[in-house]
Design a protein around this motif. Structure first.
Motif, short mmCIF file in Angstrom:
data_model
loop_
_atom_site.label_atom_id
_atom_site.label_comp_id
_atom_site.label_asym_id
_atom_site.label_seq_id
_atom_site.Cartn_x
_atom_site.Cartn_y
_atom_site.Cartn_z
N ILE A 1 -3.86 5.45 -1.43
CA ILE A 1 -4.94 5.63 -0.46
C ILE A 1 -5.59 7.00 -0.65
O ILE A 1 -6.82 7.13 -0.61
N ALA A 2 -4.77 8.03 -0.84
CA ALA A 2 -5.32 9.37 -1.07
C ALA A 2 -6.22 9.38 -2.30
O ALA A 2 -7.31 9.95 -2.28
N GLN A 3 -5.77 8.72 -3.35
CA GLN A 3 -6.55 8.69 -4.58
C GLN A 3 -7.86 7.92 -4.37
O GLN A 3 -8.93 8.36 -4.81
N ALA A 4 -7.78 6.76 -3.72
CA ALA A 4 -8.97 5.95 -3.49
C ALA A 4 -9.99 6.67 -2.60
O ALA A 4 -11.19 6.52 -2.78
N ALA A 5 -9.49 7.46 -1.64
CA ALA A 5 -10.37 8.15 -0.72
C ALA A 5 -10.84 9.49 -1.25
O ALA A 5 -11.72 10.13 -0.65
N GLY A 6 -10.26 9.95 -2.36
CA GLY A 6 -10.66 11.22 -2.94
C GLY A 6 -10.20 12.42 -2.13
O GLY A 6 -10.89 13.45 -2.08
N VAL A 7 -9.04 12.31 -1.48
CA VAL A 7 -8.47 13.44 -0.76
C VAL A 7 -7.09 13.74 -1.33
O VAL A 7 -6.46 12.89 -1.96
N SER A 8 -6.62 14.93 -1.11
CA SER A 8 -5.30 15.30 -1.59
C SER A 8 -4.23 14.66 -0.71
O SER A 8 -4.47 14.35 0.46
N LYS A 9 -3.03 14.50 -1.29
CA LYS A 9 -1.93 13.96 -0.48
C LYS A 9 -1.61 14.91 0.67
O LYS A 9 -1.25 14.46 1.76
N ARG A 10 -1.75 16.20 0.43
CA ARG A 10 -1.48 17.17 1.48
C ARG A 10 -2.42 16.96 2.67
O ARG A 10 -2.00 16.97 3.83
N LEU B 1 -1.57 15.65 6.40
CA LEU B 1 -1.95 16.53 7.50
C LEU B 1 -2.64 15.73 8.60
O LEU B 1 -2.42 15.97 9.79
N TRP B 2 -3.44 14.76 8.19
CA TRP B 2 -4.17 13.92 9.16
C TRP B 2 -3.31 12.79 9.72
O TRP B 2 -3.46 12.40 10.87
N HIS B 3 -2.42 12.23 8.88
CA HIS B 3 -1.59 11.08 9.30
C HIS B 3 -0.19 11.30 8.73
O HIS B 3 -0.01 11.31 7.51
N GLU B 4 0.79 11.44 9.62
CA GLU B 4 2.11 11.89 9.18
C GLU B 4 2.83 10.89 8.29
O GLU B 4 3.69 11.27 7.50
N PHE C 1 -1.78 3.39 9.63
CA PHE C 1 -2.12 2.02 9.99
C PHE C 1 -2.58 1.94 11.44
O PHE C 1 -3.55 1.26 11.77
N ARG C 2 -1.89 2.68 12.34
CA ARG C 2 -2.31 2.71 13.74
C ARG C 2 -3.72 3.27 13.86
O ARG C 2 -4.53 2.78 14.64
N ALA C 3 -4.00 4.31 13.08
CA ALA C 3 -5.35 4.89 13.11
C ALA C 3 -6.39 3.89 12.61
O ALA C 3 -7.51 3.85 13.13
N CYS C 4 -6.02 3.09 11.62
CA CYS C 4 -6.94 2.05 11.13
C CYS C 4 -7.23 1.02 12.21
O CYS C 4 -8.37 0.56 12.37
N VAL D 1 0.84 -1.20 0.00
CA VAL D 1 0.00 0.00 0.00
C VAL D 1 0.87 1.25 0.00
O VAL D 1 1.88 1.31 0.69
N THR D 2 0.47 2.24 -0.78
CA THR D 2 1.16 3.54 -0.77
C THR D 2 0.19 4.62 -0.31
O THR D 2 -1.03 4.50 -0.48
N MET D 3 0.74 5.66 0.27
CA MET D 3 -0.08 6.79 0.70
C MET D 3 -0.75 7.44 -0.51
O MET D 3 -1.90 7.89 -0.42
N ASP D 4 -0.04 7.50 -1.63
CA ASP D 4 -0.62 8.09 -2.84
C ASP D 4 -1.88 7.33 -3.26
O ASP D 4 -2.91 7.94 -3.60
#
Length: 209
Positions: free
Chosen positions: A42-51, A55-58, A64-67, A37-40
């Motif tokens: 996940i951002a794309q799948a969730a429809g949010v920007s990488k920024r 901002l929400w998860h460093e 993963f901890r948040a999940c 899994v890449t952050m990119d």
């Protein structure tokens, strides 16, 4: 009138987006594995920007901890106002616990951690802390309030959790089928009766003594 959303409205929208992000991230971790899994993605799948994602998860570890925490929040904590009927209380808790651990997403996360535990040694401490803080400690507190344990000893709670979750452990380790609703209820009933002293015959023997 269509105006600018209020601060409370914006806060609710942000919270909903964060929850949706974690749901999608859990699905991606389960589907691809932690390493792939890449952050990119996940951002794309969730429809949010990488920024926004960063901002929400460093980083991916924080995400993963948040999940994991998002799943833990659904655990049915055994916090009752009174320990008047431990057998009924523990039955209700056991059924809710089995139902939660039988969810596809919960099973999927468990299988992911078993599969990749050798590579990501932080999984063990994360799961252990979640288990202790969100299951073992609250259950120990309840058992103590019901007069079933003394001194906050967590071993009885750990034993009961192991008994209740045996079908899930068997599904994870030897690929047994998860129990349906009637079988789940029978399993929990047996586990609780054994834990409390072997059922009615044991209670009659105790009363006679």
């Amino acid at each position: 009138m269509g105006g600018v959303a209020s601060p409370i409205g914006r806060a609710h929208q942000t919270l909903a987006k964060k929850r949706r992000l974690l749901q999608i991230a859990r699905e991606e971790f389960i589907r691809q594995g932690h390493r792939a899994v890449t952050m990119d993605a996940i951002a794309q799948a969730a429809g949010v920007s990488k920024r926004t994602l960063y901002l929400w998860h460093e980083d991916k570890a924080a995400l993963f901890r948040a999940c994991l925490n998002a799943g833990v929040e659904r655990f049915p904590l055994p916090q009752f106002s009174e320990a008047a009927d431990p057998e009924a209380d523990l039955r209700a808790f056991g059924i809710a616990l089995l139902q939660e651990f039988s969810r596809p997403s919960t099973i999927g996360m468990a299988r992911l951690m078993i599969r990749e535990a050798h590579e990501f040694t932080e999984f063990g401490p994360l799961v252990r802390r979640s288990r202790d803080d969100h299951l073992a400690k609250p259950l120990t507190h309840y058992l103590e309030s019901a007069g079933l344990v003394n001194g906050g000893d967590p071993r009885a709670a750990m034993l009961l959790l192991s008994m209740l979750l045996a079908p899930v452990h068997n599904a994870l380790l030897v690929d047994d089928a998860l129990p349906g609703e009637p079988e789940c209820a029978r399993h929990v009933d047996m586990a609780v009766r054994i834990f409390l002293g072997g059922g009615d015959s044991s209670r009659r023997a105790t009363a006679a003594a």
